[in-house]
Design a protein around this motif. Sequence first.
Motif, mmCIF file in Angstrom:
data_model
loop_
_atom_site.group_PDB
_atom_site.id
_atom_site.type_symbol
_atom_site.label_atom_id
_atom_site.label_comp_id
_atom_site.label_asym_id
_atom_site.label_seq_id
_atom_site.Cartn_x
_atom_site.Cartn_y
_atom_site.Cartn_z
ATOM 1 N N VAL A 1 60.796 71.045 121.232
ATOM 2 C CA VAL A 1 62.017 70.627 121.457
ATOM 3 C C VAL A 1 61.386 71.955 123.087
ATOM 4 C CG1 VAL A 1 64.100 72.653 121.408
ATOM 5 C CG2 VAL A 1 63.458 71.118 120.086
ATOM 6 N N ILE A 2 60.519 73.140 122.358
ATOM 7 C CA ILE A 2 60.366 73.935 123.711
ATOM 8 C C ILE A 2 59.059 72.994 125.042
ATOM 9 C CG2 ILE A 2 58.934 75.978 123.801
ATOM 10 C CD1 ILE A 2 59.628 77.449 121.490
ATOM 11 N N LEU A 3 58.511 72.868 124.069
ATOM 12 C CA LEU A 3 57.687 71.621 125.449
ATOM 13 C C LEU A 3 58.464 70.398 125.994
ATOM 14 C CD1 LEU A 3 54.163 70.777 123.178
ATOM 15 C CD2 LEU A 3 54.950 72.913 124.579
ATOM 16 N N HIS A 4 59.059 70.159 125.241
ATOM 17 C CA HIS A 4 60.067 69.242 126.495
ATOM 18 C C HIS A 4 61.180 70.100 127.688
ATOM 19 C CE1 HIS A 4 58.235 65.794 124.922
ATOM 20 N NE2 HIS A 4 58.809 65.544 123.630
ATOM 21 N N SER A 5 61.815 70.889 126.741
ATOM 22 C CA SER A 5 62.915 71.659 127.516
ATOM 23 C C SER A 5 61.746 71.991 128.402
ATOM 24 C CB SER A 5 63.413 72.682 126.795
ATOM 25 O OG SER A 5 62.466 73.712 126.094
ATOM 26 N N ASN A 6 61.148 72.428 128.630
ATOM 27 C CA ASN A 6 60.119 73.147 129.766
ATOM 28 C C ASN A 6 59.409 72.241 130.326
ATOM 29 O OD1 ASN A 6 59.963 76.386 129.695
ATOM 30 N ND2 ASN A 6 59.791 75.368 127.682
ATOM 31 N N GLU A 7 60.063 70.830 130.668
ATOM 32 C CA GLU A 7 59.187 69.779 131.541
ATOM 33 C C GLU A 7 59.878 69.743 132.999
ATOM 34 O OE1 GLU A 7 59.063 66.824 128.150
ATOM 35 O OE2 GLU A 7 60.318 66.129 129.751
ATOM 36 N N ILE B 1 54.251 63.488 126.039
ATOM 37 C CA ILE B 1 54.519 65.221 126.433
ATOM 38 C C ILE B 1 54.103 65.820 124.852
ATOM 39 C CG2 ILE B 1 55.556 67.190 126.780
ATOM 40 C CD1 ILE B 1 55.490 65.702 129.854
ATOM 41 N N GLY B 2 53.306 67.147 124.476
ATOM 42 C CA GLY B 2 53.310 67.643 123.193
ATOM 43 C C GLY B 2 52.358 66.988 122.199
ATOM 44 N N ARG B 3 52.040 65.516 122.650
ATOM 45 C CA ARG B 3 51.183 65.091 121.399
ATOM 46 C C ARG B 3 50.002 65.675 121.302
ATOM 47 N NH1 ARG B 3 51.747 58.615 122.045
ATOM 48 N NH2 ARG B 3 49.204 59.225 123.137
ATOM 49 N N THR B 4 49.848 66.016 119.643
ATOM 50 C CA THR B 4 48.431 67.015 119.832
ATOM 51 C C THR B 4 47.165 66.196 118.771
ATOM 52 O OG1 THR B 4 49.786 68.855 120.965
ATOM 53 C CG2 THR B 4 47.527 69.429 119.761
ATOM 54 N N ALA B 5 46.048 66.558 119.223
ATOM 55 C CA ALA B 5 45.161 66.171 118.241
ATOM 56 C C ALA B 5 44.375 66.872 118.578
ATOM 57 C CB ALA B 5 44.349 64.761 118.370
ATOM 58 N N ILE B 6 42.256 67.323 117.209
ATOM 59 C CA ILE B 6 41.224 68.149 117.840
ATOM 60 C C ILE B 6 40.385 66.690 118.118
ATOM 61 C CG2 ILE B 6 40.131 69.024 116.395
ATOM 62 C CD1 ILE B 6 41.835 69.958 114.925
ATOM 63 N N TYR B 7 39.475 67.455 119.270
ATOM 64 C CA TYR B 7 38.321 66.613 119.729
ATOM 65 C C TYR B 7 37.756 66.284 118.105
ATOM 66 C CZ TYR B 7 34.688 64.791 122.203
ATOM 67 O OH TYR B 7 33.510 63.193 122.319
ATOM 68 N N THR B 8 37.283 65.796 117.248
ATOM 69 C CA THR B 8 36.260 65.850 116.344
ATOM 70 C C THR B 8 35.070 65.421 116.533
ATOM 71 O OG1 THR B 8 37.176 64.017 115.329
ATOM 72 C CG2 THR B 8 38.717 66.112 114.724
ATOM 73 N N ILE B 9 34.593 64.517 117.481
ATOM 74 C CA ILE B 9 33.434 63.979 117.549
ATOM 75 C C ILE B 9 32.678 64.494 118.337
ATOM 76 C CG2 ILE B 9 34.907 61.766 116.821
ATOM 77 C CD1 ILE B 9 34.324 60.827 120.223
ATOM 78 N N ASP B 10 31.277 64.268 118.145
ATOM 79 C CA ASP B 10 30.145 65.267 119.426
ATOM 80 C C ASP B 10 29.956 64.604 119.719
ATOM 81 O OD1 ASP B 10 29.262 66.551 117.105
ATOM 82 O OD2 ASP B 10 28.577 64.425 116.004
ATOM 83 N N ASP B 11 30.033 62.894 120.736
ATOM 84 C CA ASP B 11 29.945 62.490 122.040
ATOM 85 C C ASP B 11 29.946 63.606 122.166
ATOM 86 O OD1 ASP B 11 31.044 60.979 119.886
ATOM 87 O OD2 ASP B 11 30.430 59.339 121.364
ATOM 88 N N VAL B 12 29.791 63.256 123.560
ATOM 89 C CA VAL B 12 29.506 64.022 125.197
ATOM 90 C C VAL B 12 30.612 63.363 125.658
ATOM 91 C CG1 VAL B 12 28.664 65.057 127.947
ATOM 92 C CG2 VAL B 12 27.635 65.073 125.437
ATOM 93 N N ALA B 13 31.761 64.712 125.947
ATOM 94 C CA ALA B 13 33.310 63.811 127.211
ATOM 95 C C ALA B 13 33.808 64.448 127.740
ATOM 96 C CB ALA B 13 33.816 62.798 125.467
ATOM 97 N N ASN B 14 34.524 64.124 128.222
ATOM 98 C CA ASN B 14 35.629 65.187 129.932
ATOM 99 C C ASN B 14 37.217 64.007 129.420
ATOM 100 O OD1 ASN B 14 36.423 66.732 131.983
ATOM 101 N ND2 ASN B 14 34.383 66.056 132.097
ATOM 102 N N ILE B 15 37.956 64.491 130.081
ATOM 103 C CA ILE B 15 38.992 64.311 130.395
ATOM 104 C C ILE B 15 40.070 63.948 131.707
ATOM 105 C CG2 ILE B 15 39.657 65.222 127.811
ATOM 106 C CD1 ILE B 15 41.046 67.604 129.296
ATOM 107 N N ASN B 16 41.501 63.566 131.497
ATOM 108 C CA ASN B 16 41.863 63.525 133.108
ATOM 109 C C ASN B 16 43.075 64.588 133.189
ATOM 110 O OD1 ASN B 16 43.490 62.355 131.130
ATOM 111 N ND2 ASN B 16 43.951 60.559 132.063
ATOM 112 N N GLN B 17 43.298 64.856 133.071
ATOM 113 C CA GLN B 17 44.840 65.406 133.979
ATOM 114 C C GLN B 17 45.527 65.665 133.450
ATOM 115 O OE1 GLN B 17 43.710 62.828 135.704
ATOM 116 N NE2 GLN B 17 45.691 61.793 136.701
ATOM 117 N N ALA B 18 46.198 64.160 132.802
ATOM 118 C CA ALA B 18 47.140 64.148 131.437
ATOM 119 C C ALA B 18 46.959 65.499 130.301
ATOM 120 C CB ALA B 18 47.659 63.087 131.128
#
Length: 204
Positions: free
Chosen positions: A128-134, A84-101
Amino acid sequence: MKQGWQTKKLGEVCSLITKGSSPKWQGIKYLAEPGILFVTSENVGEGELLLDQRKYVEEKFNQKDKKSILKKGDVLTNIVGASIGRTAIYTIDDVANINQAVCILRCKSELISNVYLMNLLNSPFLKVILHSNEVNAARANLSLGFFNNLTIPLPPLRDQHRIVAKLDAFHAETKKLESLYHQKLAALEELKKSLLYKAFSGEL
């Protein structure tokens, strides 16, 4: 707070906050051959996409779940489990979708830099804020409602870009020092082997 800085809810600075769904629940099959790139929490690293191992689903998944089709520049953050909270930017051009996580945070570029938001969500302050709201002790997760209402510090864009530039410079310097450290360790290991060889061959 510095002059010109504000606090805003993510729902105010993002044009889209949503998540994907499970292909299996919709009768969609995974493919061995490339179809629609399917991004899961395993692919979202801290500050980078981890795409060495890619999953693909049938193209009809995008017809059933149009809301979570990715756009280049989307901020992706994990909202379920240990990452939880691990964050990145989608930087490629491929057509893509995501799951519920995985949650999409699509920034309004006139208000917030996607790189600033990525760094903010990866910071110890926000973690800290993210994990305290799980919720749900069995499998920790964060809701879309939580992210819509999450209040963040929002400097003017010029200050956001300045912060990002400083963080990039710090990251580059850290990588440089890390490389030098590994080089020194390798040199010490070679010296150790050389000394051991000389000791056991009677050269010392």
